[in-house]
Motif scaffolding. Structure first.
Motif, PDB file in Angstrom:
ATOM      1  N   LEU A   1       0.861  -1.182   0.000  1.00  0.00           N
ATOM      2  CA  LEU A   1       0.000   0.000   0.000  1.00  0.00           C
ATOM      3  C   LEU A   1       0.894   1.227   0.000  1.00  0.00           C
ATOM      4  CD1 LEU A   1      -2.731   1.470   0.330  1.00  0.00           C
ATOM      5  CD2 LEU A   1      -2.524   1.091   2.797  1.00  0.00           C
ATOM      6  N   GLU A   2       0.886   1.971  -1.090  1.00  0.00           N
ATOM      7  CA  GLU A   2       1.795   3.106  -1.209  1.00  0.00           C
ATOM      8  C   GLU A   2       1.248   4.363  -0.548  1.00  0.00           C
ATOM      9  OE1 GLU A   2       2.881   3.546  -5.285  1.00  0.00           O
ATOM     10  OE2 GLU A   2       4.163   1.753  -5.283  1.00  0.00           O
ATOM     11  N   GLU A   3      -0.081   4.547  -0.559  1.00  0.00           N
ATOM     12  CA  GLU A   3      -0.708   5.716   0.058  1.00  0.00           C
ATOM     13  C   GLU A   3      -1.619   5.242   1.184  1.00  0.00           C
ATOM     14  OE1 GLU A   3      -0.095   8.825  -0.516  1.00  0.00           O
ATOM     15  OE2 GLU A   3       1.248   8.519  -2.238  1.00  0.00           O
ATOM     16  N   LEU A   4      -1.281   5.562   2.417  1.00  0.00           N
ATOM     17  CA  LEU A   4      -2.056   5.064   3.546  1.00  0.00           C
ATOM     18  C   LEU A   4      -3.500   5.541   3.499  1.00  0.00           C
ATOM     19  CD1 LEU A   4      -1.984   3.367   6.072  1.00  0.00           C
ATOM     20  CD2 LEU A   4      -1.158   5.349   7.361  1.00  0.00           C
ATOM     21  N   SER A   5      -3.738   6.695   2.912  1.00  0.00           N
ATOM     22  CA  SER A   5      -5.099   7.219   2.806  1.00  0.00           C
ATOM     23  C   SER A   5      -6.000   6.319   1.968  1.00  0.00           C
ATOM     24  CB  SER A   5      -5.080   8.631   2.217  1.00  0.00           C
ATOM     25  OG  SER A   5      -4.507   8.621   0.919  1.00  0.00           O
ATOM     26  N   GLN A   6      -5.414   5.392   1.218  1.00  0.00           N
ATOM     27  CA  GLN A   6      -6.186   4.493   0.367  1.00  0.00           C
ATOM     28  C   GLN A   6      -6.348   3.103   0.985  1.00  0.00           C
ATOM     29  OE1 GLN A   6      -4.226   4.561  -3.465  1.00  0.00           O
ATOM     30  NE2 GLN A   6      -4.676   6.724  -3.805  1.00  0.00           N
ATOM     31  N   PHE A   7      -6.138   3.003   2.298  1.00  0.00           N
ATOM     32  CA  PHE A   7      -6.228   1.709   2.975  1.00  0.00           C
ATOM     33  C   PHE A   7      -7.591   1.047   2.801  1.00  0.00           C
ATOM     34  CE2 PHE A   7      -8.181   4.474   6.067  1.00  0.00           C
ATOM     35  CZ  PHE A   7      -9.158   3.678   6.661  1.00  0.00           C
ATOM     36  N   ASP A   8      -8.652   1.875   2.689  1.00  0.00           N
ATOM     37  CA  ASP A   8      -9.998   1.318   2.632  1.00  0.00           C
ATOM     38  C   ASP A   8     -10.312   0.647   1.300  1.00  0.00           C
ATOM     39  OD1 ASP A   8     -10.016   3.670   1.216  1.00  0.00           O
ATOM     40  OD2 ASP A   8     -11.752   4.544   2.232  1.00  0.00           O
ATOM     41  N   ARG A   9      -9.365   0.672   0.370  1.00  0.00           N
ATOM     42  CA  ARG A   9      -9.536  -0.074  -0.874  1.00  0.00           C
ATOM     43  C   ARG A   9      -9.289  -1.569  -0.664  1.00  0.00           C
ATOM     44  NH1 ARG A   9      -6.805   3.701  -5.664  1.00  0.00           N
ATOM     45  NH2 ARG A   9      -8.032   5.591  -5.248  1.00  0.00           N
ATOM     46  N   TYR A  10      -8.721  -1.898   0.481  1.00  0.00           N
ATOM     47  CA  TYR A  10      -8.430  -3.291   0.813  1.00  0.00           C
ATOM     48  C   TYR A  10      -9.470  -3.817   1.803  1.00  0.00           C
ATOM     49  CZ  TYR A  10      -3.795  -2.700  -1.303  1.00  0.00           C
ATOM     50  OH  TYR A  10      -2.759  -2.471  -2.166  1.00  0.00           O
ATOM     51  N   ALA A  11     -10.008  -4.974   1.513  1.00  0.00           N
ATOM     52  CA  ALA A  11     -10.992  -5.593   2.410  1.00  0.00           C
ATOM     53  C   ALA A  11     -10.241  -6.402   3.471  1.00  0.00           C
ATOM     54  CB  ALA A  11     -11.931  -6.488   1.623  1.00  0.00           C
ATOM     55  N   VAL A  12      -9.902  -5.765   4.574  1.00  0.00           N
ATOM     56  CA  VAL A  12      -9.181  -6.435   5.651  1.00  0.00           C
ATOM     57  C   VAL A  12     -10.062  -6.520   6.895  1.00  0.00           C
ATOM     58  CG1 VAL A  12      -6.898  -5.778   4.818  1.00  0.00           C
ATOM     59  CG2 VAL A  12      -8.107  -4.269   6.393  1.00  0.00           C
ATOM     60  N   ASP A  13      -9.809  -7.529   7.708  1.00  0.00           N
ATOM     61  CA  ASP A  13     -10.566  -7.727   8.946  1.00  0.00           C
ATOM     62  C   ASP A  13      -9.912  -7.040  10.128  1.00  0.00           C
ATOM     63  OD1 ASP A  13     -12.615  -9.794   7.970  1.00  0.00           O
ATOM     64  OD2 ASP A  13     -10.717 -10.740   7.400  1.00  0.00           O
ATOM     65  N   LEU A  14      -8.598  -6.830  10.025  1.00  0.00           N
ATOM     66  CA  LEU A  14      -7.835  -6.256  11.133  1.00  0.00           C
ATOM     67  C   LEU A  14      -6.673  -5.441  10.575  1.00  0.00           C
ATOM     68  CD1 LEU A  14      -7.081  -6.170  14.244  1.00  0.00           C
ATOM     69  CD2 LEU A  14      -5.673  -8.194  13.782  1.00  0.00           C
ATOM     70  N   ILE A  15      -6.491  -4.238  11.103  1.00  0.00           N
ATOM     71  CA  ILE A  15      -5.309  -3.443  10.800  1.00  0.00           C
ATOM     72  C   ILE A  15      -4.423  -3.421  12.031  1.00  0.00           C
ATOM     73  CG2 ILE A  15      -4.447  -1.097  10.379  1.00  0.00           C
ATOM     74  CD1 ILE A  15      -6.794  -0.655   8.517  1.00  0.00           C
ATOM     75  N   VAL A  16      -3.136  -3.713  11.839  1.00  0.00           N
ATOM     76  CA  VAL A  16      -2.174  -3.726  12.929  1.00  0.00           C
ATOM     77  C   VAL A  16      -1.206  -2.575  12.722  1.00  0.00           C
ATOM     78  CG1 VAL A  16      -0.377  -5.033  14.108  1.00  0.00           C
ATOM     79  CG2 VAL A  16      -2.362  -6.222  13.159  1.00  0.00           C
ATOM     80  N   GLU A  17      -1.220  -1.617  13.637  1.00  0.00           N
ATOM     81  CA  GLU A  17      -0.308  -0.461  13.555  1.00  0.00           C
ATOM     82  C   GLU A  17       0.952  -0.744  14.342  1.00  0.00           C
ATOM     83  OE1 GLU A  17       1.912   2.436  15.357  1.00  0.00           O
ATOM     84  OE2 GLU A  17       0.146   1.838  16.526  1.00  0.00           O
ATOM     85  N   VAL A  18       2.089  -0.718  13.667  1.00  0.00           N
ATOM     86  CA  VAL A  18       3.400  -0.888  14.312  1.00  0.00           C
ATOM     87  C   VAL A  18       4.336   0.164  13.734  1.00  0.00           C
ATOM     88  CG1 VAL A  18       3.267  -3.303  15.034  1.00  0.00           C
ATOM     89  CG2 VAL A  18       3.852  -2.767  12.660  1.00  0.00           C
ATOM     90  N   SER A  19       3.872   1.390  13.694  1.00  0.00           N
ATOM     91  CA  SER A  19       4.610   2.458  13.035  1.00  0.00           C
ATOM     92  C   SER A  19       4.991   3.563  14.001  1.00  0.00           C
ATOM     93  CB  SER A  19       3.769   3.024  11.891  1.00  0.00           C
ATOM     94  OG  SER A  19       4.442   4.070  11.233  1.00  0.00           O
ATOM     95  N   HIS A  20       4.038   4.434  14.344  1.00  0.00           N
ATOM     96  CA  HIS A  20       4.304   5.597  15.184  1.00  0.00           C
ATOM     97  C   HIS A  20       2.967   6.144  15.667  1.00  0.00           C
ATOM     98  CE1 HIS A  20       5.595   9.666  16.357  1.00  0.00           C
ATOM     99  NE2 HIS A  20       6.816   9.141  16.454  1.00  0.00           N
ATOM    100  N   PRO A  21       2.929   6.734  16.854  1.00  0.00           N
ATOM    101  CA  PRO A  21       1.664   7.272  17.371  1.00  0.00           C
ATOM    102  C   PRO A  21       0.961   8.241  16.427  1.00  0.00           C
ATOM    103  CG  PRO A  21       3.306   7.249  19.113  1.00  0.00           C
ATOM    104  CD  PRO A  21       4.015   6.846  17.856  1.00  0.00           C
ATOM    105  N   VAL A  22       1.711   8.981  15.623  1.00  0.00           N
ATOM    106  CA  VAL A  22       1.066   9.974  14.746  1.00  0.00           C
ATOM    107  C   VAL A  22       0.155   9.299  13.721  1.00  0.00           C
ATOM    108  CG1 VAL A  22       2.893  11.685  15.017  1.00  0.00           C
ATOM    109  CG2 VAL A  22       3.049  10.019  13.162  1.00  0.00           C
ATOM    110  N   VAL A  23       0.431   8.035  13.386  1.00  0.00           N
ATOM    111  CA  VAL A  23      -0.414   7.316  12.437  1.00  0.00           C
ATOM    112  C   VAL A  23      -1.807   7.114  13.015  1.00  0.00           C
ATOM    113  CG1 VAL A  23      -0.749   5.108  11.257  1.00  0.00           C
ATOM    114  CG2 VAL A  23       1.500   6.184  11.268  1.00  0.00           C
ATOM    115  N   ILE A  24      -1.871   6.739  14.294  1.00  0.00           N
ATOM    116  CA  ILE A  24      -3.170   6.552  14.937  1.00  0.00           C
ATOM    117  C   ILE A  24      -3.866   7.889  15.134  1.00  0.00           C
ATOM    118  CG2 ILE A  24      -4.351   5.695  17.000  1.00  0.00           C
ATOM    119  CD1 ILE A  24      -3.276   3.527  15.165  1.00  0.00           C
TER     120      ILE A  24
END
Length: 286
Positions: A57-80
């Protein structure tokens, strides 16, 4: 065979790389498969690790184009801070940077989104030992005191401002960089105190303001992270004896500059497997 649940990984540092490899190698036997991987920089290593460019996924703003059941954030607090509520409106969420929840507004926004969408917000226990026991005491309203002291080699600390200057001045003796409510230290050292944040969430009756955090830089602590947890409960009226539990966790790290210890990787994977099952709305320690 039931359909595999799909997991999106946000972040491709050491922990993210570990989770991606585990999902690609062993995910099917756990009922999981990799849905996408995002990193701030889409490196060749990321493409090579995924093996399929469609998983990047190159643009995080486009995450909703993927049908996922769970997103796991292991990046940085600013992402959340930027995407957390959007993630929760899309699927279940596992927050690997729970220090961000020291922001009251963000915590309330995530809880509101969780309630409206009936999605679960999972908080991994990470390096927190006994988190479920602390939560049980909170539920019974018997948790009277909670403190967590974290010792790191100075090179393992990612700091700014006054704490960074103090840390940079260390020569050969340990220095206490901070001691006080966990809420304040989460903004001062967000990358290093996620375990403190997890403790504050587990001990929710005390929370970020009532849980005491202590951050110590120790130049002699090589190849290990050290975490001490002190829990106190109610006193026996008859003899004035107080319930207490003390634990010390020594976890090997991958060199003095490692932010995450080796044992925490396996703990995080176990949390991911526990988060495989949707548990309804609200925050859940896993």
């Amino acid at each position: 065979m039931s359909e595999l649940k799909t997991v999106g990984i946000v972040g491709f540092g050491r922990l993210g790389q570990y989770l991606v490899n585990e999902l690609l190698t062993n995910g099917a036997k756990w009922g999981l498969k990799l849905g996408f991987v995002w990193n701030r920089t889409a490196s060749q290593q990321l493409y090579d690790s995924c093996g399929d460019s469609n998983l990047v996924l190159e643009e995080l703003s486009q995450f909703d184009r993927y049908a996922v059941d769970l997103i796991v954030e292991v990046s940085h607090p600013v992402v959340i801070q930027e995407f957390g509520t959007k993630f929760v409106n899309h699927c279940d969420l596992m927050i690997g940077s729970p220090s961000c929840l020291a922001d009251k507004h963000l915590e309330e926004s995530l809880l509101l989104a969780s309630n409206k969408s009936n999605r679960t917000v999972f908080i991994p226990s990470g390096a927190l030992w006994g988190g479920n026991d602390i939560r049980k005491m909170s539920t019974r309203n018997t948790l009277k005191g909670l403190s967590i002291t974290m010792h790191f080699h100075p090179d393992s600390l990612k700091l700014d401002g006054e704490l960074k200057s103090l840390n940079d001045s260390i020569l050969d003796k340990p220095i206490t960089l901070y001691k006080g409510p966990v809420r304040q230290v989460c903004s001062l050292a967000p990358n290093n105190v996620n375990t403190m944040a997890a403790a504050a969430i587990a001990g929710y009756t005390l929370g970020f303001d009532g849980t005491v955090g202590c951050l110590i830089a120790d130049p002699n602590l090589k190849d290990y992270h050290k975490i001490e947890i002190e829990v106190t409960g109610p006193s026996n009226v008859a003899n004035n004896c107080r319930f207490s539990v003390s634990t010390t966790r020594l976890s090997p790290s991958m060199g003095n500059s490692a932010v995450t210890s080796m044992a925490t990787f396996a703990s995080f994977l176990s949390s991911l497997l526990n988060a495989n099952k949707h548990m309804g709305k609200g925050f859940q320690l896993c």
